[in-house]
Design a protein around this motif. Structure first.
Motif, PDB file in Angstrom:
ATOM      1  N   VAL A  19      -8.272  11.794  -4.747  1.00  0.00           N
ATOM      2  CA  VAL A  19      -7.527  10.543  -4.629  1.00  0.00           C
ATOM      3  C   VAL A  19      -8.378   9.534  -3.861  1.00  0.00           C
ATOM      4  CG1 VAL A  19      -5.511   9.465  -3.572  1.00  0.00           C
ATOM      5  CG2 VAL A  19      -5.290  11.693  -4.691  1.00  0.00           C
ATOM      6  N   ILE A  20      -8.648   8.392  -4.478  1.00  0.00           N
ATOM      7  CA  ILE A  20      -9.432   7.352  -3.807  1.00  0.00           C
ATOM      8  C   ILE A  20      -8.587   6.087  -3.697  1.00  0.00           C
ATOM      9  CG2 ILE A  20     -11.566   6.013  -3.794  1.00  0.00           C
ATOM     10  CD1 ILE A  20     -12.967   8.090  -5.311  1.00  0.00           C
ATOM     11  N   SER A  21      -8.439   5.600  -2.463  1.00  0.00           N
ATOM     12  CA  SER A  21      -7.720   4.346  -2.236  1.00  0.00           C
ATOM     13  C   SER A  21      -8.600   3.419  -1.410  1.00  0.00           C
ATOM     14  CB  SER A  21      -6.424   4.571  -1.461  1.00  0.00           C
ATOM     15  OG  SER A  21      -5.570   5.462  -2.124  1.00  0.00           O
ATOM     16  N   SER A  22      -8.287   2.138  -1.495  1.00  0.00           N
ATOM     17  CA  SER A  22      -8.976   1.146  -0.660  1.00  0.00           C
ATOM     18  C   SER A  22      -8.289  -0.178  -0.881  1.00  0.00           C
ATOM     19  CB  SER A  22     -10.446   1.015  -1.058  1.00  0.00           C
ATOM     20  OG  SER A  22     -10.575   0.178  -2.182  1.00  0.00           O
ATOM     21  N   PRO A  23      -8.516  -1.130   0.023  1.00  0.00           N
ATOM     22  CA  PRO A  23      -8.022  -2.463  -0.290  1.00  0.00           C
ATOM     23  C   PRO A  23      -8.848  -3.032  -1.430  1.00  0.00           C
ATOM     24  CG  PRO A  23      -9.324  -2.510   1.711  1.00  0.00           C
ATOM     25  CD  PRO A  23      -9.190  -1.074   1.323  1.00  0.00           C
ATOM     26  N   SER A  24      -8.276  -3.994  -2.112  1.00  0.00           N
ATOM     27  CA  SER A  24      -8.972  -4.646  -3.197  1.00  0.00           C
ATOM     28  C   SER A  24     -10.215  -5.347  -2.660  1.00  0.00           C
ATOM     29  CB  SER A  24      -7.952  -5.596  -3.819  1.00  0.00           C
ATOM     30  OG  SER A  24      -8.525  -6.626  -4.485  1.00  0.00           O
ATOM     31  N   ASP A 127      -4.049  20.812  -3.455  1.00  0.00           N
ATOM     32  CA  ASP A 127      -4.982  20.340  -4.490  1.00  0.00           C
ATOM     33  C   ASP A 127      -5.596  18.982  -4.182  1.00  0.00           C
ATOM     34  OD1 ASP A 127      -4.509  22.595  -6.061  1.00  0.00           O
ATOM     35  OD2 ASP A 127      -2.703  21.705  -6.912  1.00  0.00           O
ATOM     36  N   VAL A 128      -4.927  18.212  -3.333  1.00  0.00           N
ATOM     37  CA  VAL A 128      -5.371  16.833  -3.110  1.00  0.00           C
ATOM     38  C   VAL A 128      -6.492  16.762  -2.072  1.00  0.00           C
ATOM     39  CG1 VAL A 128      -4.684  14.586  -2.167  1.00  0.00           C
ATOM     40  CG2 VAL A 128      -3.183  15.767  -3.775  1.00  0.00           C
ATOM     41  N   VAL A 129      -7.536  16.017  -2.421  1.00  0.00           N
ATOM     42  CA  VAL A 129      -8.576  15.631  -1.469  1.00  0.00           C
ATOM     43  C   VAL A 129      -8.563  14.111  -1.486  1.00  0.00           C
ATOM     44  CG1 VAL A 129     -11.046  15.629  -0.977  1.00  0.00           C
ATOM     45  CG2 VAL A 129      -9.977  17.659  -1.986  1.00  0.00           C
ATOM     46  N   SER A 130      -8.302  13.499  -0.336  1.00  0.00           N
ATOM     47  CA  SER A 130      -8.108  12.055  -0.360  1.00  0.00           C
ATOM     48  C   SER A 130      -9.182  11.326   0.445  1.00  0.00           C
ATOM     49  CB  SER A 130      -6.710  11.709   0.154  1.00  0.00           C
ATOM     50  OG  SER A 130      -6.538  12.199   1.458  1.00  0.00           O
ATOM     51  N   ILE A 131      -9.630  10.222  -0.113  1.00  0.00           N
ATOM     52  CA  ILE A 131     -10.692   9.427   0.516  1.00  0.00           C
ATOM     53  C   ILE A 131     -10.237   7.977   0.598  1.00  0.00           C
ATOM     54  CG2 ILE A 131     -13.109   8.688   0.410  1.00  0.00           C
ATOM     55  CD1 ILE A 131     -13.732  11.080  -1.338  1.00  0.00           C
ATOM     56  N   PHE A 132     -10.393   7.396   1.764  1.00  0.00           N
ATOM     57  CA  PHE A 132     -10.099   5.972   1.918  1.00  0.00           C
ATOM     58  C   PHE A 132     -11.424   5.234   2.066  1.00  0.00           C
ATOM     59  CE2 PHE A 132      -8.591   2.011   3.523  1.00  0.00           C
ATOM     60  CZ  PHE A 132      -7.333   1.875   2.950  1.00  0.00           C
ATOM     61  N   ILE A 133     -11.650   4.248   1.205  1.00  0.00           N
ATOM     62  CA  ILE A 133     -12.882   3.452   1.269  1.00  0.00           C
ATOM     63  C   ILE A 133     -12.614   2.193   2.091  1.00  0.00           C
ATOM     64  CG2 ILE A 133     -14.695   2.286  -0.079  1.00  0.00           C
ATOM     65  CD1 ILE A 133     -14.530   5.132  -1.001  1.00  0.00           C
ATOM     66  N   LEU A 134     -13.432   1.986   3.111  1.00  0.00           N
ATOM     67  CA  LEU A 134     -13.265   0.825   3.996  1.00  0.00           C
ATOM     68  C   LEU A 134     -14.415  -0.164   3.826  1.00  0.00           C
ATOM     69  CD1 LEU A 134     -12.303   3.011   7.008  1.00  0.00           C
ATOM     70  CD2 LEU A 134     -10.886   1.082   6.274  1.00  0.00           C
ATOM     71  N   PRO A 135     -14.122  -1.454   3.930  1.00  0.00           N
ATOM     72  CA  PRO A 135     -15.218  -2.428   3.938  1.00  0.00           C
ATOM     73  C   PRO A 135     -15.877  -2.409   5.311  1.00  0.00           C
ATOM     74  CG  PRO A 135     -13.142  -3.533   4.324  1.00  0.00           C
ATOM     75  CD  PRO A 135     -12.807  -2.084   4.137  1.00  0.00           C
ATOM     76  N   PRO A 136     -17.145  -2.844   5.431  1.00  0.00           N
ATOM     77  CA  PRO A 136     -17.797  -2.826   6.748  1.00  0.00           C
ATOM     78  C   PRO A 136     -17.188  -3.824   7.721  1.00  0.00           C
ATOM     79  CG  PRO A 136     -19.245  -3.826   5.099  1.00  0.00           C
ATOM     80  CD  PRO A 136     -18.069  -3.260   4.358  1.00  0.00           C
ATOM     81  N   THR A 137     -16.779  -4.997   7.222  1.00  0.00           N
ATOM     82  CA  THR A 137     -16.123  -6.010   8.070  1.00  0.00           C
ATOM     83  C   THR A 137     -15.113  -6.767   7.208  1.00  0.00           C
ATOM     84  OG1 THR A 137     -17.672  -7.790   7.497  1.00  0.00           O
ATOM     85  CG2 THR A 137     -18.252  -6.453   9.420  1.00  0.00           C
ATOM     86  N   MET A 138     -14.159  -7.428   7.865  1.00  0.00           N
ATOM     87  CA  MET A 138     -13.185  -8.224   7.105  1.00  0.00           C
ATOM     88  C   MET A 138     -13.867  -9.450   6.487  1.00  0.00           C
ATOM     89  SD  MET A 138     -10.593  -6.402   7.073  1.00  0.00           S
ATOM     90  CE  MET A 138      -9.162  -7.280   6.436  1.00  0.00           C
ATOM     91  N   THR A 139     -14.913  -9.935   7.162  1.00  0.00           N
ATOM     92  CA  THR A 139     -15.651 -11.082   6.614  1.00  0.00           C
ATOM     93  C   THR A 139     -16.313 -10.689   5.291  1.00  0.00           C
ATOM     94  OG1 THR A 139     -16.173 -11.517   8.911  1.00  0.00           O
ATOM     95  CG2 THR A 139     -17.295 -12.886   7.293  1.00  0.00           C
ATOM     96  N   TYR A 175     -10.574  11.804   4.377  1.00  0.00           N
ATOM     97  CA  TYR A 175     -11.884  11.229   4.694  1.00  0.00           C
ATOM     98  C   TYR A 175     -11.811   9.706   4.699  1.00  0.00           C
ATOM     99  CZ  TYR A 175     -13.571  15.883   3.347  1.00  0.00           C
ATOM    100  OH  TYR A 175     -13.767  17.223   3.251  1.00  0.00           O
ATOM    101  N   GLY A 176     -12.629   9.096   5.535  1.00  0.00           N
ATOM    102  CA  GLY A 176     -12.808   7.645   5.523  1.00  0.00           C
ATOM    103  C   GLY A 176     -14.277   7.356   5.252  1.00  0.00           C
ATOM    104  N   VAL A 177     -14.552   6.586   4.226  1.00  0.00           N
ATOM    105  CA  VAL A 177     -15.944   6.257   3.889  1.00  0.00           C
ATOM    106  C   VAL A 177     -16.113   4.748   4.015  1.00  0.00           C
ATOM    107  CG1 VAL A 177     -17.638   6.164   1.997  1.00  0.00           C
ATOM    108  CG2 VAL A 177     -16.305   8.252   2.375  1.00  0.00           C
ATOM    109  N   ILE A 178     -17.080   4.329   4.813  1.00  0.00           N
ATOM    110  CA  ILE A 178     -17.332   2.894   4.988  1.00  0.00           C
ATOM    111  C   ILE A 178     -18.363   2.449   3.956  1.00  0.00           C
ATOM    112  CG2 ILE A 178     -18.130   1.108   6.598  1.00  0.00           C
ATOM    113  CD1 ILE A 178     -17.217   3.115   8.855  1.00  0.00           C
TER     114      ILE A 178
END
Ligand code: 5GP
Length: 215
Positions: A19-24, A127-139, A175-178
């Motif tokens: 499962v991969i989520s992140s803000p747009s 069964d779920v492995v979840s990853i959240f993708i983060l941007p490096p900065t809000m800018t 997991y959190g991936v930047i």
């Protein structure tokens, strides 16, 4: 591993649900696309949505585009493993392809929001492995949104506000991936997948292997 390479030992395992989520704007779609291209054991869970099809999208490849009525029917007949309303549209994961893939030991990638991630984690925690993708900065997130912006400042402002709400859920993920560098973020996701595939509790074939080893 090359397609022709045969291993001495093949260990049967259950499929995993990535499962991969992140803000747009954080690069989730690019990372997901790269994973699917690089990994022939991973297939995409194609969601149903009531959102209008974008010109670049293909029915059955990116989404199954359905009416609200059809969505209601699918929801009420328990055909969706999870569903959520995101930005005013409905999205859901068809149940059957996931159950088939899991039982056949194939992996599936889910590009879904935090609400969907929560539901899958509750229903199929093993069964779920979840990853959240983060941007490096809000800018940086803002400039990525600006770069691909279709339109007005208020649309971008809404997306940024929604991004903050989505990011607030980062701790619910394994997991959190930047994503400060696409190649590095992609490599991190690949490492996570490889390690998770090797987990003992996912590899039921290990029992037979060890019995034979010791026989
Ligand atoms: P978009 O309309 O830009 O394709 O997607 C909007 C959001 O809905 C994205 O965050 C995407 O991950 C999420 N999404 C897409 N399909 C599903 C789904 O089946 N379930 C849930 N919960 N979210 C989804």
């Amino acid at each position: 591993m090359a397609a022709t390479e045969k291993r001495l030992v093949e260990i049967a395992r259950r499929g995993l649900m990535l499962v991969i989520s992140s803000p747009s704007g954080a690069g989730k779609s690019t990372i997901a696309r790269n994973v699917l291209e690089a990994d022939r054991d991973m297939s995409l869970s194609v969601s149903v949505t009531t959102r209008e099809r974008r010109p670049s999208e293909i029915e059955g490849v990116h989404y199954h585009f359905v009416s609200r009525k059809e969505f209601e029917r699918l929801k009420n007949s328990d055909s969706l493993l999870e569903w959520a309303e995101v930005h005013g549209n409905f999205y859901g994961t068809p149940r059957e392809p996931v159950e088939v893939a899991m039982s056949e030991g194939r992996d599936m990638l889910f590009d879904i929001d935090w609400q969907g991630a929560q539901q899958l984690q509750d229903k199929m925690p093993a069964d779920v492995v979840s990853i959240f993708i983060l941007p490096p900065t809000m800018t940086e997130l803002q400039s990525r949104l600006n770069r691909r912006a279709e339109d007005k400042a208020e649309v971008i402002a809404t997306r940024l506000k929604n991004a903050r709400e989505e990011i607030a859920h980062w701790r619910e993920y394994d997991y959190g991936v930047i994503n400060d560098d696409l190649d590095r973020a992609f490599a991190s996701v690949r490492c996570i997948v490889e390690a998770e595939r090797l987990r003992r509790d996912r590899r039921h074939g290990m029992f037979d292997f060890v019995s034979t080893l010791l026989a």
